[in-house]
Enzyme design. Sequence first.
Site, mmCIF file in Angstrom:
data_model
loop_
_atom_site.group_PDB
_atom_site.id
_atom_site.type_symbol
_atom_site.label_atom_id
_atom_site.label_comp_id
_atom_site.label_asym_id
_atom_site.label_seq_id
_atom_site.Cartn_x
_atom_site.Cartn_y
_atom_site.Cartn_z
ATOM 1 N N HIS A 1 0.822 -1.220 0.000
ATOM 2 C CA HIS A 1 0.000 0.000 0.000
ATOM 3 C C HIS A 1 0.857 1.271 0.000
ATOM 4 O O HIS A 1 0.347 2.359 -0.281
ATOM 5 C CB HIS A 1 -0.913 0.048 1.228
ATOM 6 C CG HIS A 1 -2.004 -0.970 1.221
ATOM 7 N ND1 HIS A 1 -2.835 -1.174 0.139
ATOM 8 C CD2 HIS A 1 -2.412 -1.866 2.174
ATOM 9 C CE1 HIS A 1 -3.699 -2.141 0.427
ATOM 10 N NE2 HIS A 1 -3.464 -2.570 1.641
ATOM 11 N N HIS B 1 -6.810 -6.987 -0.399
ATOM 12 C CA HIS B 1 -6.743 -5.561 -0.727
ATOM 13 C C HIS B 1 -5.953 -5.331 -2.009
ATOM 14 O O HIS B 1 -5.017 -6.071 -2.310
ATOM 15 C CB HIS B 1 -6.075 -4.784 0.412
ATOM 16 C CG HIS B 1 -6.840 -4.826 1.695
ATOM 17 N ND1 HIS B 1 -6.218 -4.762 2.929
ATOM 18 C CD2 HIS B 1 -8.177 -4.925 1.937
ATOM 19 C CE1 HIS B 1 -7.148 -4.815 3.882
ATOM 20 N NE2 HIS B 1 -8.330 -4.917 3.298
ATOM 21 N N ASP C 1 -4.066 -10.630 -2.854
ATOM 22 C CA ASP C 1 -4.399 -10.193 -1.506
ATOM 23 C C ASP C 1 -5.867 -9.783 -1.505
ATOM 24 O O ASP C 1 -6.441 -9.516 -2.563
ATOM 25 C CB ASP C 1 -3.519 -8.993 -1.121
ATOM 26 C CG ASP C 1 -3.716 -8.566 0.329
ATOM 27 O OD1 ASP C 1 -3.477 -9.385 1.230
ATOM 28 O OD2 ASP C 1 -4.112 -7.407 0.551
#
Length: 378
Positions: free
Chosen positions: A234, A273, A271
């Site tokens: 991220h 996310h 994942d």
Amino acid sequence: MNAIMELRSTTPVGLLRDGYHNVFAGCIRSSSKICCNLFGAVPTEKLPQCKSSSLRHSKVKLKCSVTVNGGSDSFSGDTELGPSLVPQASELADARVIYCAAPAMGHNQELHPECNSRVPAILDTLQKMELTPEFRGKEVIRIQNFRSASVDDIAAVHSSAYVMGLEKAMETAAQEGLIHIEGSGPTYATSTTFSESMLAAGAGITVTDLVVAASKITANPPSGFALVRPPGHHAVPRGPMGFCVFGNIAIAARYAQRVHGLQRVLIIDFDVHHGNGTNDTFYEDPNIFFISTHQHGSYPGTGKMEEVGKGPGEGTTLNLPLPGGSGDQAMSAVFEEVIVRVAQTFKPDIIMVSAGSVLTHNPIHQYMLDLGCMPPLS
């Protein structure tokens, strides 16, 4: 334990991982197969030491140790050794798995989902499953005390202002014990976050080095796995995000290009996310193909199918959002029918796999995968 995915290529390829995650490293075999194990690796020009019966004289500069058959040795510095303990080609050729871990024990917030119990729990499980060097002999090598990434390594992905600012913030963290990094959502930091994040990124670099080295000496090289935190997928170029500090996989990809001349890089991120940080880093880069499978509508709300890259990078980003409740069959189909074909077309020099959280019963998502699905994915 081996997971083999067929590819029509004889190009050396490595696999690694970052994110919430870990770092996989492996190589395409000359027989046109990618082999990846759930484990990790280390350096080339800075090859680490291991306990070995075949010793050689060399001058080395490194701080690294390797565990083989349950034993370990280490040294550091630029020193001419008599019979040194640098792994020879035969040792790399004999290994099936090379792994390392960066648990970041000082980077911790109690009861936080991204806490310091994560890596030790996995290492304990490997021990219980008898997948460590003392049980597997020459097949498994564990790398210890590998080098941290340099500031230049990090700055190849992140802005210098962010890197210097985070280092400076450690003074505040040392005084207050725990801080939250401004503008990054829920990302916390302690006084050791900067140094331990540098080490996590170094694990990916280390994996890259050894996998590349092994691919040059054997047609059947070992697979690798770096188990690291803080996570990274991220983290955007300008700063941290979503518990992630530095983009470990992105840093390793740039390192592979810069140091090893492996220009075409394929990154696969699975994942719950979306790996928005990795996505953003290479969104306009035609030489790095980023693929993400993630749950539709999950954090941080990015990763739509129409996001395919920009400018010269248009067509080298592939986002595959899956609906909540997707199970083994859906995920396997995506990998076999889409991702493998993309890899065949792109013809990467190295493949890096960002392996995240997708298993059933994880409270943060609605995927329905079980362990039986993991070998094909890896």
